[in-house]
Design an enzyme around this catalytic site. Structure first.
Site, short mmCIF file in Angstrom:
data_model
loop_
_atom_site.label_atom_id
_atom_site.label_comp_id
_atom_site.label_asym_id
_atom_site.label_seq_id
_atom_site.Cartn_x
_atom_site.Cartn_y
_atom_site.Cartn_z
N SER A 66 27.85 3.30 115.49
CA SER A 66 28.35 4.42 114.70
C SER A 66 29.60 4.08 113.87
CB SER A 66 28.60 5.58 115.66
OG SER A 66 28.95 6.74 114.99
N ASP A 282 25.10 9.80 111.01
CA ASP A 282 24.85 11.07 111.71
C ASP A 282 26.05 12.01 111.59
OD1 ASP A 282 26.54 9.77 113.45
OD2 ASP A 282 25.26 10.01 115.22
N ARG A 500 42.54 16.75 127.08
CA ARG A 500 41.33 16.36 127.82
C ARG A 500 41.20 14.83 127.81
NH1 ARG A 500 37.82 14.71 123.82
NH2 ARG A 500 36.04 14.39 125.20
C1 16G Z 1 31.01 10.77 121.10
C2 16G Z 1 30.13 11.94 120.76
C3 16G Z 1 30.80 12.80 119.70
C4 16G Z 1 32.17 13.22 120.17
C5 16G Z 1 33.00 12.03 120.58
C6 16G Z 1 34.26 12.47 121.26
C7 16G Z 1 27.71 11.97 120.68
C8 16G Z 1 26.49 11.37 120.07
N1 16G Z 1 28.86 11.48 120.24
O1 16G Z 1 31.15 9.90 120.02
O2 16G Z 1 29.98 13.91 119.50
O3 16G Z 1 32.84 13.93 119.17
O4 16G Z 1 32.26 11.26 121.52
O5 16G Z 1 34.97 11.34 121.66
O6 16G Z 1 27.64 12.84 121.54
P1 16G Z 1 36.13 11.44 122.74
O7 16G Z 1 35.52 11.92 124.04
O8 16G Z 1 36.68 10.07 122.81
O9 16G Z 1 37.15 12.41 122.22
ZN ZN Z 2 27.59 8.22 114.11
#
Ligand code: 16G
Ligand code: ZN
Length: 532
Positions: A66, A282, A500
């Site tokens: 990604s 995406d 969080r």
């Molecule tokens: C992942 C998630 C994304 C979310 C991010 C938060 C999917 C496919 N991707 O990349 O949606 O915004 O995690 O990251 O679910 P964090 O937990 O490090 O804040």
């Molecule tokens: Zn992506």
């Protein structure tokens, strides 16, 4: 199992880095590409088990990291309707990836097969694709080796965006009702719906799309060939996929959203429409500069607001006043967007934990038309079966205007990717919404004004002690911390803040918003001090 010897032999060519602990997280496995070979080999085993469990339905495997840097890579599984792998199966991914020796691996494989009562005679069907990263081809070979060791049928779809693979998986499991399971089928479906929706609408002028030098570039170029210039002109930039170092570097949706500025080198015309995709297409955010040169971001919250406004009006115009239109957000959604949707649009908003699967589930189960977007630009719109029935045949239009609105809704169900958030589909959807409303970026941006906000990353000794409730908006552990945060928040006008544990990095994230930029910054740092 009948595959014990084959797994053992094949696995010797994809040795696990000793002692390394892997975990199937929010976005599958993701890390430095050189650590991934054994993991991907084992994901092949898991994909086959998953397919057999579901009676031979086709499972997808996407190799991408990604928005992460070029030297990273990752892998995730796609379930039959194009959704993310069912959450309860993630632990099997982790279990297989962490098996230390060949013996441990065949044992873990056998154990999962037994626990899930797998009939190993059942056919296993798996399709896979990768993004443009240089590590992709080698990892694909590891995957193929895993798949063939356990007798899975497989098809290589080569280089695709993540949502394209989700689309293909859904097509393959839908008896031809969702679309043609090919890259060309995807472009045709989107372009046909788009051209129909843009009929008799005034041309908007070109849209400039920054493709993060990732797979979105070549894909958008192909999509654009299906769309006449008179309907929409694309100005495609940052689409160099032959220079790996450029991937996601100083460009793309993540850069624009986190830096809140233009990608360097982008030439802008005031009030023009600009969008950035992430490395696997995406996610998407829009932006523009005003006459005075100031930068304005139109992020996932703004896209959700536009989508909800457009679809809510359209449902009413079609005579479907009883259809429940709602929006799903996370705690990161700007408070001004939530207030706008609830108070001005008078539509319900639900809040879920971060991560697409949570939003997707809520949108699918709670609303007839469920709009979901993360602030970072990942999202889509889901139409449930009740709504699809009414749109397709269940509702007799009472006027020509109702018939037209119904026709629009029908095309929108084709335009909008029902499997997963999709930057290319979202791009066309935003263009349609703006054209139908005859809105410039200014009018879209003016729906509401973002509350100033600040995101801070805090390094902590052990992030697992930070446990949350209420869709991650409140900490229940460590004890006493939430009270301290509440006390900080209480001092600021329109203040809101939460902390969080990140699901993707070893850190805690603090978000804060308040009436002014200065106050949002101070609040974020005060809360970060409490957490640290
Ligand atoms: C992942 C998630 C994304 C979310 C991010 C938060 C999917 C496919 N991707 O990349 O949606 O915004 O995690 O990251 O679910 P964090 O937990 O490090 O804040
Ligand atoms: Zn992506």
């Amino acid at each position: 199992t009948p595959f014990t010897d084959a797994i053992r032999t094949a696995s010797q060519a994809h040795v696990k880095p000793e002692g390394k602990k892997f975990s199937y997280g929010t976005a599958g496995f993701r890390m430095k590409a050189e650590l991934l070979e054994s993991v991907i080999f084992r994901v092949g085993l898991l994909a086959a088990i998953r397919s057999r469990k579901l009676g031979g339905k086709t499972i997808g495997v996407m190799i991408t990291a990604s928005h992460n840097p070029p030297e990273d890579n990752g892998v995730k599984l796609v379930d039959p309707m194009g959704e993310m792998l069912e959450g309860s199966w993630e632990k099997y991914g982790t279990q297989l990836a962490n098996a230390e020796t060949e013996d441990d691996l065949v044992e873990a494989f056998a154990q999962i097969c037994e626990e899930q009562k797998i009939n190993n005679e059942t056919a296993a069907n798996v399709v896979y694709a990768r993004d443009t990263r240089p590590s992709g081809p080698l990892l694909v070979r590891a995957l193929e080796s895993g798949l063939s060791a356990v007798g899975a049928n497989s098809v290589d779809y080569n280089i695709l965006t993540t949502p394209q693979l989700h689309y293909i998986v859904r097509c393959l499991n839908s008896d031809g009702l969702y679309g043609t399971p090919s890259e060309a089928g995807y472009y045709e479906k989107l372009a046909t719906a788009f051209i129909k929706l843009m009929e008799n609408k005034a041309a908007l002028g070109p849209v400039t799309v920054d493709c993060a030098n990732g797979v979105g570039g070549p894909s958008l170029r192909k999509l654009a060939e299906y769309i006449p210039k008179e309907v929409l002109e694309f100005n495609i930039v940052n689409d160099d996929v032959d220079s790996p170092a450029k991937l996601n570097h100083q460009c793309g949706a993540d850069f624009v959203k986190t830096q809140q500025k233009l990608p360097p080198g982008l030439e802008v015309t005031p009030l023009g429409r600009y969008a950035s995709l992430d490395g696997d297409a995406d996610r998407i955010v829009y932006y523009f500069t005003a006459q005075d040169g100031t930068f304005h971001l139109l992020d996932g919250d703004k896209i959700a607001s536009l989508a909800a406004s457009f679809l809510g009006d359209l449902a009413k115009a079609a005579g479907l006043g009883n259809i429940k239109v709602g929006v799903v957000q996370t705690a990161y959604a700007n408070g001004a967007s939530t207030a706008f949707i609830e108070k001005s649009l008078r539509l319900p908003v639900s809040v879920t934990a971060t991560g697409v699967k949570h939003l997707h589930h809520e949108a699918a189960t709670k609303y007839d038309i469920g709009v979901y977007f993360e602030a970072n630009g990942h999202g889509t719109v889901l139409f449930n079966s009740n709504c699809l029935y009414l749109i397709q045949k269940g509702h007799e239009p009472k006027s020509p205007a109702e018939a037209t609105a119904l026709e629009y809704l029908r095309s929108l169900t084709d335009l909008i990717n029902q499997a997963v958030g999709d930057a290319l589909s979202d791009l066309l959807f935003v263009e349609v919404a703006l054209a139908h409303k005859s809105w410039s970026v200014n009018e879209w941006s003016g729906l509401y004004t973002d509350l100033p906000n600040r995101l801070v990353r805090v390094e902590v000794e052990d992030r697992t002690i930070f446990q949350t409730t209420d869709a991650e908006r409140k900490l229940i552990s460590p004890p006493g911390i939430q009270e301290l945060i509440d006390a900080c928040v209480g001092k600021y006008k329109q203040g809101r803040s939460f902390a969080r544990a990140s699901g993707t990095e070893d850190a805690v994230r603090v978000y804060a918003e308040a009436a002014s930029k200065g106050e949002a910054d101070i609040l974020a740092y005060k809360v970060a001090e409490v957490v640290a």
